[in-house]
Design a protein around this motif. Structure first.
Motif, short mmCIF file in Angstrom:
data_model
loop_
_atom_site.label_atom_id
_atom_site.label_comp_id
_atom_site.label_asym_id
_atom_site.label_seq_id
_atom_site.Cartn_x
_atom_site.Cartn_y
_atom_site.Cartn_z
N GLU A 1 0.83 -1.19 0.00
CA GLU A 1 0.00 0.00 0.00
C GLU A 1 0.87 1.24 0.00
N ASN A 2 0.46 2.23 -0.78
CA ASN A 2 1.19 3.49 -0.85
C ASN A 2 2.65 3.28 -1.25
N GLY A 3 2.84 2.39 -2.22
CA GLY A 3 4.20 2.15 -2.71
C GLY A 3 4.74 3.38 -3.42
N THR A 4 6.07 3.48 -3.49
CA THR A 4 6.69 4.64 -4.09
C THR A 4 6.47 4.70 -5.60
N THR A 5 6.39 5.90 -6.12
CA THR A 5 6.35 6.13 -7.56
C THR A 5 7.56 6.96 -7.99
N SER A 6 8.52 7.13 -7.09
CA SER A 6 9.72 7.91 -7.39
C SER A 6 10.60 7.15 -8.38
N PRO A 7 11.06 7.81 -9.40
CA PRO A 7 11.93 7.14 -10.37
C PRO A 7 13.21 6.62 -9.73
N TRP A 8 13.55 5.37 -10.03
CA TRP A 8 14.78 4.71 -9.61
C TRP A 8 14.83 4.38 -8.13
N GLY B 1 10.33 5.24 -13.95
CA GLY B 1 9.13 5.78 -14.57
C GLY B 1 8.01 5.93 -13.56
N SER B 2 6.88 6.41 -14.05
CA SER B 2 5.74 6.72 -13.17
C SER B 2 4.84 5.50 -12.98
N CYS B 3 5.30 4.59 -12.13
CA CYS B 3 4.51 3.40 -11.82
C CYS B 3 4.82 2.97 -10.40
N GLN B 4 3.99 2.07 -9.87
CA GLN B 4 4.24 1.55 -8.53
C GLN B 4 3.82 0.09 -8.45
#
Length: 293
Positions: free
Chosen positions: A98-105, A268-271
């Motif tokens: 839950e609420n995993g990061t979407t920050s690149p790399w 990229g913009s994913c989680q």
């Protein structure tokens, strides 16, 4: 008038008296020497080994107690049955994020504090793996709403905006897919592609030999990242061979490395939303830390 006999008797008596007097003086001399030697030895012993005072004894005992109190406690012996959620009958593990990061790399999992009090990226801990067994992993993920909106409006696509997930060693972040032997999957691998294959190399991508604008929907890049070019794909899967699983397990007991497992580096913009492993009682490092391991 004294006779010769009287003179002889007197001489003998005088000689015996002198002899007794000499013996007495010798005994007294030996007694004095013995007394002097004993006194010197006693003085030397007192100088070499001074008597320990009560204060010094107490100070030494206090120092010993302090050293024992400040000594690092021995690490608890690892016992997976003591971890919350352990299930003896489990044959599969599902990890919801839950609420995993979407920050690149960044790493897919949240950070945590180790039992040593240090901060760390969370990861699937190799101490929970079964030796000599392949490990199959399924990863569910989603693109961010912002990116999906941009794709729907035609502002970008996954050719222009890269989406990658990098399964890798938790210790060092080396990708399993950097070599064909490090990962097993049904996706084409850049490192195995040929000029006459179903997918051919163009730059860092795999494309159709008939149309270079048609990219392979999912493939393993030469650097080990799994690349997704189709926005309808929301799941990837792969298998880590037993040889690599054993290597991760061994790294956990290696004095220089100390830990290992599976971590996902995002691009990229994913989680990541869920990870499923085909083995029961697979735990994150944070879960083991909560159990004191």
């Amino acid at each position: 008038m004294k006779t010769s006999k009287h003179i002889l008797a007197g001489a003998v008596a005088l000689a015996m008296a002198l002899s007794f007097a000499g013996c007495g003086d010798s005994a007294k001399t030996e007694e004095k020497e013995t007394s002097a030697t004993t006194a010197a030895e006693t003085s030397a012993a007192e100088t070499e080994a001074p008597e320990t005072t009560a204060d010094e004894t107490e100070a030494a005992e206090t120092e010993t107690e302090t050293e024992q109190a400040t000594a690092e406690p021995e690490a608890a012996e690892f016992d997976i049955t003591k971890v919350a959620g352990y299930d003896e009958s489990a044959t599969e593990t599902v990890i919801e994020i839950e609420n995993g990061t979407t920050s690149p790399w960044a790493a897919a999992f949240q950070g945590f504090t180790t039992v040593e009090g240090e901060s760390s990226d969370d990861f699937i801990d190799a101490r929970t793996f079964e030796r000599d067994r392949d490990l199959h992993v399924v990863v569910d993920f989603q693109l961010t709403e912002t990116l999906m909106g941009m794709i729907d409006e035609g502002i970008t696509d996954l050719h222009d905006t890269q989406i990658v997930i990098g399964p890798c060693h938790a210790n060092g972040w080396n990708k399993f897919g950097e070599t064909p032997e490090g990962i097993i999957c049904d996706y084409p691998q850049f490192n195995l592609a040929s000029d006459d294959g179903e997918w051919v190399k163009k730059g860092e991508n795999l494309v159709s030999p008939d149309d270079e604008n048609t990219w392979c929907p999912v493939f393993v890049k030469n650097d080990g990242f799994i690349k997704i070019t189709d926005p309808t794909v929301t799941q990837i899967e792969f298998t880590i061979p037993a040889t690599v699983v054993n290597e991760m397990i061994d790294n956990c007991s290696d004095p220089e490395k100390g830990f290992d497992g599976i971590l996902f580096q995002m691009g990229g913009s994913c989680q990541v939303t869920k990870v499923t492993v085909d083995q029961g009682n697979i735990f994150l490092a944070s879960q083991l830390a909560e159990a004191g391991f």
